[in-house]
Design a protein around this motif. Structure first.
Motif, PDB file in Angstrom:
ATOM      1  N   VAL A 129       0.824  -1.217   0.000  1.00 37.25           N
ATOM      2  CA  VAL A 129       0.000   0.000   0.000  1.00 37.25           C
ATOM      3  C   VAL A 129       0.853   1.260   0.000  1.00 37.25           C
ATOM      4  N   GLY A 130       2.172   1.114   0.122  1.00 39.81           N
ATOM      5  CA  GLY A 130       3.057   2.275   0.073  1.00 39.81           C
ATOM      6  C   GLY A 130       4.494   1.827  -0.038  1.00 39.81           C
ATOM      7  N   THR A 131       5.320   2.672  -0.624  1.00 40.19           N
ATOM      8  CA  THR A 131       6.757   2.400  -0.707  1.00 40.19           C
ATOM      9  C   THR A 131       7.522   3.704  -0.503  1.00 40.19           C
ATOM     10  N   SER A 132       8.779   3.573  -0.109  1.00 40.91           N
ATOM     11  CA  SER A 132       9.679   4.711   0.000  1.00 40.91           C
ATOM     12  C   SER A 132      11.071   4.235  -0.360  1.00 40.91           C
ATOM     13  N   GLY A 133      11.962   5.182  -0.612  1.00 44.09           N
ATOM     14  CA  GLY A 133      13.318   4.817  -0.988  1.00 44.09           C
ATOM     15  C   GLY A 133      13.450   4.628  -2.484  1.00 44.09           C
ATOM     16  N   ASP A 134      14.671   4.377  -2.912  1.00 43.49           N
ATOM     17  CA  ASP A 134      14.975   4.316  -4.342  1.00 43.49           C
ATOM     18  C   ASP A 134      14.577   3.004  -4.996  1.00 43.49           C
ATOM     19  N   ASP A 135      14.558   1.899  -4.240  1.00 45.66           N
ATOM     20  CA  ASP A 135      14.389   0.603  -4.890  1.00 45.66           C
ATOM     21  C   ASP A 135      13.682  -0.379  -3.949  1.00 45.66           C
ATOM     22  N   PRO A 136      12.397  -0.138  -3.647  1.00 45.68           N
ATOM     23  CA  PRO A 136      11.685  -1.041  -2.729  1.00 45.68           C
ATOM     24  C   PRO A 136      11.503  -2.431  -3.346  1.00 45.68           C
ATOM     25  N   ARG A 137      11.824  -3.470  -2.568  1.00 47.11           N
ATOM     26  CA  ARG A 137      11.798  -4.829  -3.080  1.00 47.11           C
ATOM     27  C   ARG A 137      11.313  -5.808  -2.022  1.00 47.11           C
ATOM     28  N   VAL A 138      10.856  -6.969  -2.504  1.00 46.42           N
ATOM     29  CA  VAL A 138      10.596  -8.102  -1.628  1.00 46.42           C
ATOM     30  C   VAL A 138      11.364  -9.294  -2.179  1.00 46.42           C
ATOM     31  N   TYR A 139      11.504 -10.333  -1.340  1.00 47.67           N
ATOM     32  CA  TYR A 139      12.374 -11.454  -1.678  1.00 47.67           C
ATOM     33  C   TYR A 139      11.635 -12.777  -1.420  1.00 47.67           C
ATOM     34  N   PRO A 140      10.831 -13.257  -2.380  1.00 51.50           N
ATOM     35  CA  PRO A 140      10.061 -14.482  -2.167  1.00 51.50           C
ATOM     36  C   PRO A 140      10.695 -15.712  -2.834  1.00 51.50           C
ATOM     37  N   GLY A 141      11.095 -16.698  -2.060  1.00 51.92           N
ATOM     38  CA  GLY A 141      11.529 -17.978  -2.592  1.00 51.92           C
ATOM     39  C   GLY A 141      12.931 -17.992  -3.162  1.00 51.92           C
ATOM     40  N   PHE A 142      13.550 -19.173  -3.126  1.00 55.43           N
ATOM     41  CA  PHE A 142      14.875 -19.332  -3.726  1.00 55.43           C
ATOM     42  C   PHE A 142      14.776 -19.321  -5.244  1.00 55.43           C
ATOM     43  N   ARG A 143      15.757 -18.699  -5.909  1.00 52.29           N
ATOM     44  CA  ARG A 143      15.786 -18.646  -7.376  1.00 52.29           C
ATOM     45  C   ARG A 143      16.015 -20.026  -7.969  1.00 52.29           C
ATOM     46  N   GLU A 144      16.837 -20.810  -7.324  1.00 52.05           N
ATOM     47  CA  GLU A 144      17.142 -22.164  -7.772  1.00 52.05           C
ATOM     48  C   GLU A 144      17.059 -23.099  -6.570  1.00 52.05           C
ATOM     49  N   THR A 145      16.854 -24.376  -6.849  1.00 49.84           N
ATOM     50  CA  THR A 145      16.792 -25.350  -5.762  1.00 49.84           C
ATOM     51  C   THR A 145      18.115 -25.373  -5.000  1.00 49.84           C
ATOM     52  N   VAL A 146      18.004 -25.388  -3.683  1.00 49.76           N
ATOM     53  CA  VAL A 146      19.166 -25.356  -2.797  1.00 49.76           C
ATOM     54  C   VAL A 146      19.154 -26.630  -1.945  1.00 49.76           C
ATOM     55  N   SER A 147      20.314 -27.227  -1.739  1.00 51.75           N
ATOM     56  CA  SER A 147      20.365 -28.444  -0.930  1.00 51.75           C
ATOM     57  C   SER A 147      20.208 -28.112   0.547  1.00 51.75           C
ATOM     58  N   PRO A 148      19.604 -29.022   1.321  1.00 56.68           N
ATOM     59  CA  PRO A 148      19.510 -28.794   2.770  1.00 56.68           C
ATOM     60  C   PRO A 148      20.874 -28.584   3.420  1.00 56.68           C
ATOM     61  N   ALA A 149      21.912 -29.252   2.923  1.00 55.49           N
ATOM     62  CA  ALA A 149      23.250 -29.077   3.494  1.00 55.49           C
ATOM     63  C   ALA A 149      23.747 -27.658   3.289  1.00 55.49           C
ATOM     64  N   THR A 150      23.439 -27.076   2.124  1.00 54.47           N
ATOM     65  CA  THR A 150      23.847 -25.699   1.862  1.00 54.47           C
ATOM     66  C   THR A 150      23.148 -24.736   2.813  1.00 54.47           C
ATOM     67  N   VAL A 151      21.858 -24.911   2.986  1.00 53.33           N
ATOM     68  CA  VAL A 151      21.111 -24.052   3.911  1.00 53.33           C
ATOM     69  C   VAL A 151      21.641 -24.203   5.325  1.00 53.33           C
ATOM     70  N   ASP A 152      21.921 -25.446   5.724  1.00 51.28           N
ATOM     71  CA  ASP A 152      22.455 -25.682   7.062  1.00 51.28           C
ATOM     72  C   ASP A 152      23.768 -24.926   7.263  1.00 51.28           C
ATOM     73  N   GLY A 153      24.607 -24.908   6.235  1.00 46.41           N
ATOM     74  CA  GLY A 153      25.855 -24.155   6.330  1.00 46.41           C
ATOM     75  C   GLY A 153      25.619 -22.666   6.458  1.00 46.41           C
ATOM     76  N   TRP A 154      24.684 -22.137   5.684  1.00 43.16           N
ATOM     77  CA  TRP A 154      24.365 -20.709   5.792  1.00 43.16           C
ATOM     78  C   TRP A 154      23.925 -20.346   7.206  1.00 43.16           C
ATOM     79  N   VAL A 155      23.085 -21.203   7.785  1.00 52.41           N
ATOM     80  CA  VAL A 155      22.548 -20.913   9.108  1.00 52.41           C
ATOM     81  C   VAL A 155      23.658 -20.971  10.153  1.00 52.41           C
ATOM     82  N   ARG A 156      24.506 -21.997  10.091  1.00 51.03           N
ATOM     83  CA  ARG A 156      25.578 -22.121  11.077  1.00 51.03           C
ATOM     84  C   ARG A 156      26.576 -20.957  10.974  1.00 51.03           C
ATOM     85  N   GLU A 157      26.894 -20.554   9.744  1.00 48.26           N
ATOM     86  CA  GLU A 157      27.875 -19.494   9.540  1.00 48.26           C
ATOM     87  C   GLU A 157      27.249 -18.108   9.497  1.00 48.26           C
TER      88      GLU A 157
END
Length: 341
Positions: A129-157
């Motif tokens: 219903v409103g935006t501000s700033g130069d480049d308002p964006r949202v981020y829904p879903g991974f662009r490509e399939t990601v392995s659970p091991a990769t996600v686990d690494g992201w979370v730990r690190e």
């Protein structure tokens, strides 16, 4: 209860900044705290682990939750009660992201039943219903399939850059809507102001917790990340799949515009109402958010009430047939139709 009720702001403390857009919509001075980015409208839901925080208090001093429990058929209608008992099956928020929200996701109904003893998970949708700033964006879903091991690494690190880069990045403007199925990883960018509909829970599983949460345990809600990540959708969402959850409604004509993607109807409903000059509406429990203008809401059993920009109302089913009139724009939010699930 037969009359619609105007509701004051209800902004429980959060861990991220925002709230100026809510204050501007409501026409009040910006709140002293910078951490009031969510206004929980007509809420019968508490914040996770809390007894009362998040609940809406009615003008007569009762919690809306208790009023509904005392007379569910008047508030919700007999068919809704048969399907959902005394739950409104809906939580509506005004959400003003003063900073980018962390990467997170929500559990499905089945996961919530198993791990949180809840009938509801947390599917949600955003109406920009409103935006501000130069480049308002949202981020829904991974662009490509990601392995659970990769996600686990992201979370730990706590590899924030990798998490965010793996997500779709979608520019938005007022009138855009995004349906977020349970499990879908997502974030809302800074400067995006939404009316959010969701199932009536506060289950957020936050994989990007550093610099947002003071304790990583709050990210997995006590489940441990090994268990929490079982609810994460790690599949790829290409443009074709995104087209099924992102909708552009700003230029759609008509006094009533269905705002959300088709798949969301089993969880909630939302439409934009612009009477010209008047619009008849069937009886239903609903939450109204007035975005612009002023007018009146006439009810079959509850009289007439003035409606103006920035006001939020809860409308009981027992109000009966409605007539919305005037030069105004309203978002009407409703739970799923009985039998939709």
């Amino acid at each position: 209860m037969t009359a619609p009720i105007k509701l004051p702001a209800n902004q429980p403390a959060q861990f991220y900044r925002g709230g100026a857009a809510i204050a501007a919509l409501r026409g009040v001075s910006e709140q002293d705290s910078a951490f009031g980015p969510e206004d929980w409208v007509a809420s019968t839901t508490t914040r996770f682990g809390q007894e009362e925080s998040g609940l809406t208090r009615l003008p007569d001093g009762r919690w809306l939750r208790d009023a509904v429990r005392d007379d569910p058929e008047s508030w919700l209608g007999a068919e809704h009660v048969a399907a959902f008992r005394d739950s409104t099956a809906l939580l509506v928020k005004l959400l003003d992201a003063g900073q980018r929200l962390p990467v997170h996701f929500h559990p499905t109904d089945a996961f919530a039943r198993k791990h949180f003893d809840s009938h509801f998970g947390k599917t949600e949708a955003w109406i920009v219903v409103g935006t501000s700033g130069d480049d308002p964006r949202v981020y829904p879903g991974f662009r490509e399939t990601v392995s659970p091991a990769t996600v686990d690494g992201w979370v730990r690190e706590q590899d924030t850059d990798a998490m965010l880069c793996a997500l779709n990045s979608v520019p938005v403007r007022p009138g855009d809507t995004v349906y977020i199925p349970a499990g879908l990883p997502h974030a809302i960018g800074a400067g995006v102001f939404v009316v959010e509909l969701q199932q009536p829970t506060d289950f957020s599983l936050t994989i990007e917790w550093r610099n947002f949460l003071d304790d990583p345990d709050k990210g997995h809600l006590g489940l441990g990340f090994d268990t929490a990540l079982q609810a994460l959708d790690t599949s790829g969402w290409d443009d074709e799949r995104l087209a099924g959850i992102v909708k552009h409604t700003a230029d759609e004509p008509g006094s009533t515009v269905d705002l959300l993607a088709a798949g969301s109807a089993e969880f909630f409903r939302a439409d934009q109402l612009r009477p010209s000059p008047a619009l008849a509406l069937d009886p239903a429990f609903a939450v109204f958010v007035a975005l612009d203008g002023q007018g009146t809401l006439r009810t079959e059993h509850g009289g007439e009430i003035a409606v103006a920009k920035g006001e939020t109302l809860v409308v009981p089913h027992a109000a009966g047939q409605l007539e919305l009139a005037g030069d105004l724009t309203v978002i009407r939010c409703r739970p799923p139709a009985p039998g939709a699930r």
